[in-house]
Design a protein around this motif. Structure first.
Motif, PDB file in Angstrom:
ATOM      1  N   LEU A 176      -6.877   0.436   6.443  1.00  0.00           N
ATOM      2  CA  LEU A 176      -6.272  -0.828   4.702  1.00  0.00           C
ATOM      3  C   LEU A 176      -7.290  -2.125   4.513  1.00  0.00           C
ATOM      4  N   PRO A 177      -7.970  -2.379   5.249  1.00  0.00           N
ATOM      5  CA  PRO A 177      -8.756  -4.058   5.230  1.00  0.00           C
ATOM      6  C   PRO A 177     -10.253  -3.712   4.760  1.00  0.00           C
TER       7      PRO A 177
ATOM      8  N   VAL B 108       2.125  -5.378   3.797  1.00  0.00           N
ATOM      9  CA  VAL B 108       1.220  -5.735   3.600  1.00  0.00           C
ATOM     10  C   VAL B 108       0.507  -4.631   3.120  1.00  0.00           C
ATOM     11  N   THR B 109       0.036  -4.048   1.934  1.00  0.00           N
ATOM     12  CA  THR B 109      -1.176  -3.195   2.035  1.00  0.00           C
ATOM     13  C   THR B 109      -2.448  -3.225   1.317  1.00  0.00           C
ATOM     14  N   ARG B 110      -3.466  -2.510   0.886  1.00  0.00           N
ATOM     15  CA  ARG B 110      -4.940  -2.697   0.867  1.00  0.00           C
ATOM     16  C   ARG B 110      -4.610  -3.284  -0.384  1.00  0.00           C
ATOM     17  N   GLU B 111      -4.219  -2.435  -1.629  1.00  0.00           N
ATOM     18  CA  GLU B 111      -3.963  -3.193  -3.024  1.00  0.00           C
ATOM     19  C   GLU B 111      -3.504  -4.568  -3.222  1.00  0.00           C
ATOM     20  N   ARG B 112      -2.559  -4.606  -2.442  1.00  0.00           N
ATOM     21  CA  ARG B 112      -1.887  -6.762  -1.420  1.00  0.00           C
ATOM     22  C   ARG B 112      -3.286  -7.343  -2.022  1.00  0.00           C
ATOM     23  N   LEU B 113      -3.878  -6.783  -0.576  1.00  0.00           N
ATOM     24  CA  LEU B 113      -5.291  -7.512  -0.067  1.00  0.00           C
ATOM     25  C   LEU B 113      -6.537  -7.575  -0.613  1.00  0.00           C
ATOM     26  N   LEU B 114      -6.157  -6.440  -1.261  1.00  0.00           N
ATOM     27  CA  LEU B 114      -7.539  -6.977  -2.682  1.00  0.00           C
ATOM     28  C   LEU B 114      -6.741  -7.681  -3.944  1.00  0.00           C
TER      29      LEU B 114
END
Length: 136
Positions: free
Chosen positions: A36-37, A103-109
């Motif tokens: 994820l991060p 919370v997804t990796r794509e959303r974080l980025l």
């Protein structure tokens, strides 16, 4: 334009692929899911991105500062167990960024989320941080 004539015809190539696939025992290790991060974790010591590092003898991985790979020196290289960093990120994102949903990796980025990890203290005492340094 081909450099040379093909060694096999398309039919021969496909027949060979079928034979090789039939012989395969399917023991190739499955790829790990993307952590994820990745892309959001940064080192507090140098500000650089942290990278996922697998451990051969263990089922887990860690996020580590890779300043040396960038040709620099980090004054306080940070590292953190990947599972703990992912749990922390998932638990803090809705609160810190007022977001709803998963919370997804794509959303974080896409939201340019930056999770800063500071070098922890050795030992497991009460003064040891439970997650990344949130004071920055």
């Amino acid at each position: 334009m081909p450099i040379a004539p093909p060694v096999l015809t398309e039919e021969e190539f496909q027949a060979l692929q079928d034979v090789l696939n039939a012989r395969s025992n399917g023991t190739r290790a499955k790829r790990r899911e993307t952590s994820l991060p990745i892309g959001a974790a940064h080192c507090a010591g140098c500000g650089g991105r942290m990278y996922f590092a697998t451990r051969k003898a263990y089922d887990y991985g860690d996020y580590v500062c890779r300043a040396s790979a960038r040709g620099t020196t980090c004054p306080a290289p940070a590292a953190m167990r990947a599972s703990r960093l992912a749990e922390y990120t998932v638990s803090r994102c809705p609160e810190a960024f007022a977001v709803d949903g998963e919370v997804t990796r794509e959303r974080l980025l896409s939201d340019a989320v930056r999770v800063t990890v500071a070098k922890g203290r050795s030992g497991g005492g009460p003064e040891r941080p439970a997650g990344p340094d949130t004071s920055r």
